[in-house]
Design a protein around this motif. Structure first.
Motif, mmCIF file in Angstrom:
data_model
loop_
_atom_site.group_PDB
_atom_site.id
_atom_site.type_symbol
_atom_site.label_atom_id
_atom_site.label_comp_id
_atom_site.label_asym_id
_atom_site.label_seq_id
_atom_site.Cartn_x
_atom_site.Cartn_y
_atom_site.Cartn_z
ATOM 1 N N ALA A 53 0.733 -1.066 0.116
ATOM 2 C CA ALA A 53 -0.425 0.160 -0.142
ATOM 3 C C ALA A 53 1.068 1.075 -0.274
ATOM 4 C CB ALA A 53 -0.763 0.281 1.609
ATOM 5 N N LEU A 54 1.923 0.961 0.828
ATOM 6 C CA LEU A 54 2.707 2.487 1.286
ATOM 7 C C LEU A 54 3.320 2.792 -0.619
ATOM 8 C CD1 LEU A 54 4.350 1.757 4.402
ATOM 9 C CD2 LEU A 54 3.150 4.165 3.917
ATOM 10 N N LEU A 55 3.891 1.370 -1.325
ATOM 11 C CA LEU A 55 4.967 1.772 -2.542
ATOM 12 C C LEU A 55 3.335 2.339 -3.816
ATOM 13 C CD1 LEU A 55 7.176 -1.485 -2.627
ATOM 14 C CD2 LEU A 55 7.218 1.070 -3.258
ATOM 15 N N VAL A 56 2.527 1.541 -3.720
ATOM 16 C CA VAL A 56 1.358 1.905 -4.103
ATOM 17 C C VAL A 56 0.990 4.212 -4.064
ATOM 18 C CG1 VAL A 56 -1.155 1.634 -5.278
ATOM 19 C CG2 VAL A 56 0.006 -0.175 -5.281
ATOM 20 N N GLU A 57 0.937 4.086 -2.480
ATOM 21 C CA GLU A 57 0.898 5.064 -2.192
ATOM 22 C C GLU A 57 1.629 6.798 -3.243
ATOM 23 O OE1 GLU A 57 1.230 7.226 1.782
ATOM 24 O OE2 GLU A 57 -0.828 5.642 1.449
ATOM 25 N N GLY A 58 2.893 5.639 -2.699
ATOM 26 C CA GLY A 58 3.952 6.701 -3.268
ATOM 27 C C GLY A 58 4.511 6.642 -4.789
ATOM 28 N N ASP A 59 3.347 5.788 -5.286
ATOM 29 C CA ASP A 59 3.512 6.584 -7.387
ATOM 30 C C ASP A 59 2.843 5.399 -8.091
ATOM 31 O OD1 ASP A 59 4.005 6.417 -9.771
ATOM 32 O OD2 ASP A 59 6.249 5.630 -9.695
#
Length: 97
Positions: A53-59
């Motif tokens: 979720a953090l990686l998707v949120e970041g990009d």
């Protein structure tokens, strides 16, 4: 992955029959002395979901793996480290060794 409180690396372990990570904040016993912080235990499947979720949120346009090995590779390529606490996880740039 590092502990958000003491910044030590989380160590892998089994907790209730599931893969997990923990930090004992430099202590060698699970027995808690007065004033000592509780050990941090995080289930691996919950960590994988949070990091994804953090990686998707970041990009949002990036192709982000949902497998542990793919996430680890992406974190290394981006120079990121996962910082975890009991409440949440965050991504931070990896500090030079």
């Amino acid at each position: 992955m590092r502990c958000g409180w003491c910044r030590r690396r989380l160590e892998s372990c089994w907790s209730h029959g599931r893969a997990a990570y923990r930090c004992q904040h430099g202590n060698t016993s699970a027995k808690r002395a007065a004033g000592r912080r509780r050990n941090l235990y995080l289930r691996e499947d919950h960590l994988i979901e949070a990091v994804h979720a953090l990686l998707v949120e970041g990009d949002a346009d990036a192709m982000v793996s949902s497998r542990a090995s793919g996430l680890a590779q992406q974190l290394r390529e981006c120079g990121l480290v996962v910082i975890c606490s009991e409440a949440s996880c965050a991504l931070e740039p990896q500090s030079p060794a």
